[in-house]
Design a protein around this motif. Structure first.
Motif, short mmCIF file in Angstrom:
data_model
loop_
_atom_site.label_atom_id
_atom_site.label_comp_id
_atom_site.label_asym_id
_atom_site.label_seq_id
_atom_site.Cartn_x
_atom_site.Cartn_y
_atom_site.Cartn_z
N TYR A 71 33.37 36.69 38.64
CA TYR A 71 34.43 37.57 39.16
C TYR A 71 35.27 36.81 40.19
O TYR A 71 36.51 36.84 40.15
CB TYR A 71 33.78 38.82 39.78
CG TYR A 71 34.73 39.60 40.65
CD1 TYR A 71 35.70 40.42 40.05
CD2 TYR A 71 34.69 39.52 42.04
CE1 TYR A 71 36.60 41.14 40.85
CE2 TYR A 71 35.56 40.22 42.83
CZ TYR A 71 36.53 41.03 42.23
OH TYR A 71 37.41 41.72 43.00
N PHE A 111 37.39 34.00 38.40
CA PHE A 111 38.42 34.39 37.43
C PHE A 111 39.26 35.60 37.86
O PHE A 111 40.12 36.03 37.12
CB PHE A 111 37.77 34.69 36.07
CG PHE A 111 37.30 33.45 35.36
CD1 PHE A 111 38.17 32.71 34.58
CD2 PHE A 111 36.00 33.01 35.48
CE1 PHE A 111 37.76 31.57 33.94
CE2 PHE A 111 35.57 31.86 34.84
CZ PHE A 111 36.45 31.14 34.07
N LYS A 112 38.98 36.13 39.05
CA LYS A 112 39.71 37.32 39.51
C LYS A 112 41.22 37.06 39.49
O LYS A 112 41.68 36.01 39.95
CB LYS A 112 39.26 37.69 40.93
CG LYS A 112 39.88 38.96 41.45
CD LYS A 112 39.45 39.19 42.87
CE LYS A 112 40.05 38.15 43.77
NZ LYS A 112 39.96 38.47 45.19
N PHE A 115 40.11 37.07 32.98
CA PHE A 115 39.22 38.06 33.57
C PHE A 115 39.48 39.44 32.98
O PHE A 115 38.54 40.16 32.62
CB PHE A 115 39.42 38.08 35.09
CG PHE A 115 38.50 39.05 35.78
CD1 PHE A 115 37.18 38.73 36.00
CD2 PHE A 115 38.97 40.29 36.20
CE1 PHE A 115 36.32 39.62 36.62
CE2 PHE A 115 38.12 41.18 36.82
CZ PHE A 115 36.80 40.85 37.04
#
Lengths: 144, 486
Positions: free
Chosen positions: B30, B33-34, B39
């Motif tokens: 998370y 790749f947020k 994501f």
């Protein structure tokens, strides 16, 4: 000459299978047969051929190129007619069993096997009496 | 309540580790790749997987199959389509940052210098093009360029875009505190709705912004204005504050530092907690969700400290294990993961009854043993048998044609071997290793090793070698050792 005469009086019993024999022609033991009589093995050898009733080129290693190998056994005392067996084993596996008749007063006989490429390896021939008691074991090898 | 108690009591430390490790992996994914497209697609795939499992549980066979196919294709598409984005996340981040780092801990980009410089350049009617990358990799979008790696300063930015500078027409790529490269060619936008007064520089800014998450700043040579391109938007910056705000947002550092940090911390805590909850749910579904029973036939292995002991007879060779666990785990059992090992070290010679206990059974994690059938095995333990056997030479190769091996004597003639009685019954001779004949031209002797075909048979320690005495004769001579001639 006595020796030649002795062989002339014996009958040669053959089979067409092969063998080798120990070169040692030691004084062989006397062997009791049923009925209280005694067989005396005078000589047992492996050889390439029999000539003039004698084993020729006896040894313990035989090449396949020789073609065949023989087991020669001579008994100096045969009290009565009986049989012996030449049991041929390759690596302890029975390959051939030959029944040979012995007649009084003395008798020589031989058996043999034809050699093939698959026969290479350690071999032995157990010479047994009619009841299966081992009289003599000859060990030899078949090689290329 | 008893059930809940039993469940909580039955949780092992390995289970807790299992949940924590996987929760952390999810949390790190998370964090890394947020905000990226990857994501969002991954979240979509997770939802698809959830729907697929729900459909399967409800017995909607076709729906389940379809979603399963879409999910698989989606996962493949993520890898193929977003490979650059995924690569950039791992390439632009150090190993330590992948494991521990949080957004905002990377070196600060000097926003104020950039803002001052671009407005100053615009005021002087000097054209400029600056790219501040986001999380997307720009490798496939940028062309040419000259590596620069200069620490950002107003003077340096001015010199890069000075009209006399050979690289002034290209873009400058700004990464952290440095201008990483200059004179870079950007992809041009093919949009036809751009204002007609926008030239190549604006079109290049729009082109890169459309195809990535980079922020591209343009100083207009003709109008003296500053334009920021982000996504499909081209925005004229009215003042420095507006551009500063945009830059801070782009870099993940909003102006209200305290509130932003609090928000970010709150988001991260929430993400961490959600990761733990999600992974706990999946773990429960996999390991405890569906209690299933399964019977499995497993061969018995015997462990003994005295290797000379011989198991001559056993009442059974296999036992039936009744196992319980989730159907997922039971179906996942591979051969070799379940073993039954009966310890006979303390058993006496003769007949013994060995119980099969839980300690004797090896199971994969999450699988429980309910019952063993039969619960014991009867074994007859015997001491190894000894046997004296003759030795024979195993010759190989070929003697020269004019020679014959007339006699061979082996010392010792016999050796003793030990082993299981049933195996010894079939052994009549001990052979040497292959002894080559090729080098033998005359009588002699040699020492060779003995070999046994069956590894469970043993030679006595003092009889592992024998000496061969051999007699070689010429074939042309009569080979009768005793000269038996008339």
């Amino acid at each position: 000459m006595n020796r030649r005469r002795w062989f002339l009086h014996t009958a040669l019993v053959f089979s067409f299978l092969m063998a080798s024999g120990t070169a040692a022609a030691e004084q062989d033991p006397m062997w009791p047969v049923p009925g209280g009589v005694v067989l005396t093995l005078e000589r047992a050898v492996m050889c390439e051929s029999i000539e003039a009733f004698l084993p020729k080129n006896q040894g313990v290693i035989f090449s396949i190129s020789v073609g065949r190998v023989l087991c020669f056994s001579a008994f100096s005392v045969v009290p009565r007619e009986t049989v012996i067996y030449h049991n041929w084993y390759r690596k302890d596996q029975l390959a051939s069993r030959r029944k040979l008749t012995l007649k009084p007063p003395n008798w020589s006989s031989f058996s043999g096997i034809q050699l093939r490429e698959a026969d290479t390896g350690p071999w032995r021939v157990d010479i047994t009496d009619e009841r299966g008691n081992t009289i003599k074991t000859l060990r030899f090898s078949i090689t290329e | 309540m008893n059930g809940v108690g039993a469940f909580l009591f039955g949780i092992r430390w390995q289970d807790i580790m299992d949940i924590l490790i996987n929760s952390y992996i999810l949390f790190r994914l998370y964090v890394l790749f947020k905000g990226t497209t990857t994501f969002r697609v991954m979240v979509g795939i997770a939802f698809l997987w959830f729907f697929q499992r729900t459909a399967a549980a409800l017995g909607l066979v076709m729906t389940s199959w379809n979603i399963q196919g879409i999910t698989a294709a989606g996962a493949l598409i993520v890898v193929v389509v977003f490979r650059n984005e995924i690569r950039s996340v791992f390439q632009t981040t150090s190993f330590k940052a992948i494991l521990w780092g949080f957004p905002g801990t990377s070196p600060d980009t000097p926003v104020e210098i950039i803002v001052q410089s671009i407005f100053s350049l615009a005021a002087k009617r000097v054209g400029a093009l600056m790219v501040i990358p986001g999380k997307d990799s720009l490798d496939d979008l940028l062309q040419e360029g000259i590596p620069w790696q200069g620490i950002i300063s107003r003077e340096m930015l001015h010199s890069i875009f000075w009209v006399g500078n050979p690289v002034h027409d290209g873009a400058a790529i700004i990464k952290g505190k440095r201008v990483s490269s200059v004179g870079v060619i950007l992809p041009l936008s093919k949009r036809d709705d751009l204002p007609l007064n926008y030239g190549t520089r604006h079109r290049a800014a729009a082109g890169l912004a459309e195809q990535s998450d980079a922020l591209v700043l343009v100083a207009s040579e003709e109008r003296g204005e500053v334009v920021a391109a982000k996504g499909r938007q081209l925005m004229v910056m009215r003042d420095r504050a507006e551009l500063e705000k945009m830059l801070y947002e782009h870099l993940g550092k909003p102006l209200e530092i305290d509130d932003a940090q609090k928000n970010q911390k709150r988001n991260l805590i929430l993400a961490g907690a959600l990761s733990v909850v999600l992974i706990s749910g999946i773990w429960y579904g996999i390991t405890r969700g569906f209690d299933t029973l399964m019977a499995m036939e497993v061969p018995i292995e015997y462990a003994k400290s005295d290797t000379s002991l011989d198991i001559s007879e056993t009442s059974v060779n296999t036992v039936k294990l009744h196992l319980s666990g989730s159907s997922f785990l039971l179906k996942s059992i591979r051969p070799g993961q379940v073993r039954v090992r009966a310890n006979i070290s303390s058993s006496q010679i003769g007949k013994s009854r060995i119980p099969i206990t839980l300690e004797d059974v090896t199971l994969p994690p999450g699988i429980m043993l309910k019952k063993v059938e039969p619960p014991f095995v009867e074994v007859v333990i015997a001491k190894p048998t000894l046997k004296v056997l003759p030795v024979q030479v195993d010759w190989a190769g070929k003697l020269p044609g004019n020679l014959i091996m007339a006699d061979v004597k082996v010392v010792p003639e016999e050796v003793q071997i030990s082993g299981k009685s049933d195996l010894l019954k079939a052994v009549f001779t001990v052979y040497t290793k292959k002894v080559p004949l090729g080098d033998i031209t005359r009588s002699g002797r040699m020492t060779v090793d003995l070999v046994l075909d069956d590894p469970s048979l043993n030679l006595t320690p003092d009889a592992k070698k024998v000496t061969i005495h051999y007699v070689v004769q010429k074939r042309t001579l009569t080979s009768d050792l005793h000269g038996e001639k008339e």
